[in-house]
Scaffold this motif. Structure first.
Motif, short mmCIF file in Angstrom:
data_model
loop_
_atom_site.label_atom_id
_atom_site.label_comp_id
_atom_site.label_asym_id
_atom_site.label_seq_id
_atom_site.Cartn_x
_atom_site.Cartn_y
_atom_site.Cartn_z
N GLY A 288 47.90 43.58 44.25
CA GLY A 288 47.39 42.96 43.02
C GLY A 288 47.19 43.97 41.91
O GLY A 288 47.51 43.72 40.74
N VAL A 300 46.14 36.63 41.11
CA VAL A 300 44.89 36.34 41.81
C VAL A 300 45.08 36.74 43.26
O VAL A 300 46.02 36.29 43.92
N VAL A 301 44.23 37.64 43.79
CA VAL A 301 44.36 38.09 45.17
C VAL A 301 43.59 37.18 46.09
O VAL A 301 42.59 36.54 45.70
N GLU A 303 41.04 36.06 48.87
CA GLU A 303 39.72 36.53 49.28
C GLU A 303 39.57 36.30 50.77
O GLU A 303 39.10 35.26 51.22
N ALA A 313 37.46 41.54 46.81
CA ALA A 313 38.53 40.70 46.26
C ALA A 313 37.99 39.75 45.20
O ALA A 313 38.62 39.53 44.16
N SER A 314 36.80 39.19 45.46
CA SER A 314 36.20 38.30 44.47
C SER A 314 35.87 39.05 43.18
O SER A 314 36.14 38.57 42.07
N ASN A 317 39.11 39.71 41.25
CA ASN A 317 39.58 38.55 40.49
C ASN A 317 38.73 38.33 39.25
O ASN A 317 39.24 37.98 38.18
N THR A 318 37.40 38.52 39.38
CA THR A 318 36.52 38.34 38.22
C THR A 318 36.82 39.38 37.15
O THR A 318 36.88 39.06 35.95
N THR A 320 39.62 40.92 36.68
CA THR A 320 40.92 40.62 36.08
C THR A 320 40.79 39.55 35.01
O THR A 320 41.37 39.66 33.92
N GLU A 321 40.02 38.51 35.29
CA GLU A 321 39.83 37.46 34.30
C GLU A 321 39.10 37.99 33.07
O GLU A 321 39.48 37.68 31.92
#
Length: 560
Positions: A288, A300-301, A303, A313-314, A317-318, A320-321
């Motif tokens: 990712g 999105v990876v 979790e 992982a969470s 993703n946060t 990245t957003e």
């Protein structure tokens, strides 16, 4: 979403986990190996240094005795008289001086191969033993090596040097009587001349090896120590092989190294098995991150995995957003800031002359009955309009590429123009603009008249905004051979110290009436002309804007 598995990620992560075990073990192993090896070396080196110190001390003591005996030869009456008179040293029957010389030589000849006496011109006047004499013999058991020396011969009283005594000293006479070195088997003692290159005792190894502290010879590692004597000029070297002295230390080092290698291998195997399952979910995170590095912000990876990996992982993703949203906002802000800065700068340039135009037209309305006054005011208004057009044109040119087409000009002209343009603003605020006093002679510099007028007008308008009713401002001009100094001062409230560091930032203003662009634009114009702009302010004591510009002296006209 299936992600490509990076084959090198697990290995890298495993190395990171093992760094706390393998590296410390490696450091300990290296330290144990080095310490055990160096312990034997240090022990041998210490013994060599102690023994060499004893030998050097003995050589120095023997040299003191030999030198005293040699001085008896040099100070004998026969030698001094012959050298002083420039004649040969020859025996004379019944001469007590000659018997004194023979007695002194009897004490010295066991240590000296030959002594030659030379007068002050370098001519040999005699030798001991005589040339036809076979000479003395070296003490039994010692190699016959010679150290050449030169000693000065002085006359009695204040006569000074009358000749030289060349001495061929047997090096064996300097050495201790017993060369057996306890506890250092197979040691080699070497003597060199002052250059350190010519050996004075026979040695079986190459002399160059003894120049270092450690060398290999005859299949063994040798340690060497060296000392330098100035009286006599000698270099003494003592070396010995590690041999049996270092073998116990080497065996201990080998055993310790093997044990550490086994421990490290076991730790590596256990860590590999333990991290096999843990590293699998991390491959998805690595893939990712690679995708985002290529510019794809929509990844999105998954979790999955242990709790800690799922949390990472969470959070990934946060982040990245948030990064995607932040980049969009920054792009919009940069575009708006660029447009806003240009628009605000252009508005700042246009608003100042428009204010002057408005005030002039208002005064024209009051004097419309007086045609002469009305025409004069209208002419001034038209001049302001023309200046406005030139100012906008110059500002746009300056924004594109800096200073354009500079010419040699009289700085008094743009300064007077800015002064006239600013006067209405001061009158409208009830403030006083002190009468402008300029030098009678031209003040030349190199630049653009419009840009310089804008520079001084911005500073005058800033001064006007800082004044209340009845307060004053003014302009001072001072010329030096290479520089021109212009000071625009006011008696306003001054600038708070905490704001001084930000005073030249775009859009920062201490006045509610300002746009925060006057000073940044003035600073850029000053620097474009090779000058500088500085502010000095005292809270409650006013402010002074100091402009420094390079002076320009025009070439005198051609007499022809």
């Amino acid at each position: 979403m299936l992600l490509r598995r990076s084959p090198g990620f697990r290995t890298s992560f495993l190395l990171i986990l093992l760094i706390g075990v393998v590296v410390p073990l490696g450091i300990v192993g290296w330290w144990l190996t080095r310490s055990t090896q160096t312990s034997g070396q240090e022990l041998l080196r210490t013994r060599l240094e102690q023994t060499l110190g004893d030998i050097v001390q003995t050589i120095g003591s023997n040299w003191v005795d030999h030198r005293s005996n040699l001085l008896l030869l040099a100070e004998s009456q026969v030698v001094r008289t012959a050298l002083a008179e420039g004649r040969a040293i020859s025996p004379s029957e019944g001469d007590p001086g000659w018997r004194e010389l023979e007695s002194a030589w009897a004490i010295t000849e066991s240590a000296v191969d030959r002594v030659t006496f030379l007068d002050h011109e370098g001519v040999a006047r005699g030798s001991l033993p005589p040339v036809d004499h076979p000479g003395g013999s070296a003490p039994p058991g010692y190699p016959s090596s010679i150290l050449p020396l030169r000693l000065a011969v002085y006359g009695r009283g204040a006569t000074g040097q009358i000749g030289t005594m060349e001495v061929r000293l047997r090096t064996s006479s300097l050495l201790p009587g017993d060369l057996v070195l306890p506890g250092i088997g197979g040691s080699v003692l070497a003597l060199f001349d002052a250059t350190g290159r010519t050996p004075l005792l026979p040695i079986t190894m190459e002399p160059e090896l003894l120049e270092g502290n450690r060398f290999s010879w005859a299949g063994d590692t040798w340690l060497a120590v060296r000392d330098t004597l100035f009286e006599p000029p000698l270099q003494v070297s003592l070396s010995a092989p590690m041999g049996a002295l270092g073998q116990p230390f080497e065996r201990a080092a080998q055993r310790g190294l093997i044990a550490l290698l086994l421990v490290a291998a076991g730790a590596l195997l256990l860590a590999t098995l333990a991290t096999r399952q843990v590293t699998k979910p991390l491959h998805h995170l690595a893939d990712g991150a690679d995708t985002i590095a290529k510019g794809d912000m929509d990844v999105v990876v998954a979790e999955e995995g242990p709790d800690e990996i799922r949390r990472v992982a969470s959070a990934f993703n946060t982040m990245t957003e948030n990064l995607r949203r932040t980049l969009v906002e920054l792009s919009q802000r940069e575009s708006l800031a660029a447009v806003g800065e240009f628009a605000a700068s252009l508005a700042h340039e246009v608003r100042n002359p428009l204010t002057a135009i408005r005030l002039d037209l208002e005064r024209a309305q009051k004097h419309i009955g007086d045609s002469e006054t009305a025409n004069q005011l209208l002419d001034e208004a038209l001049n302001e309009v023309r200046r406005l057009d030139a100012s906008v044109t110059d500002a746009l040119r300056l924004a594109r590429s800096g200073l354009q087409s500079p010419v040699t000009l009289d700085l008094r002209q743009p300064l007077q123009a800015a002064f006239r343009a600013a006067e209405p603003i001061f009158h409208s605020r009830g403030a006083e603009l002190h009468q402008l006093t300029l030098p009678a002679e031209p003040v030349f510099t190199n630049g653009e008249p419009g840009a310089l007028e804008q520079l001084f007008l911005n500073l005058l308008l800033n001064a006007a905004q800082a004044l209340d009713t009845g307060e004053r401002a003014g302009v001072d001009l001072k010329q030096e051979p290479q520089l021109i100094h212009v000071s625009v001062w006011d008696e306003g409230e001054g600038i708070p110290p905490e704001d001084m560091d930000r005073i030249f930032e775009p859009f920062f203003s201490t006045s509610s009436e300002g746009t925060g662009l006057g000073l940044p634009i003035a600073l850029r114009i000053a620097r474009a002309h090779g000058g500088e702009l500085e502010l000095e302010s005292t809270l409650g004591g006013g402010t002074a804007a100091l402009v420094t510009l390079p002076a320009e002296w025009p070439e005198p006209p051609d007499p022809a």
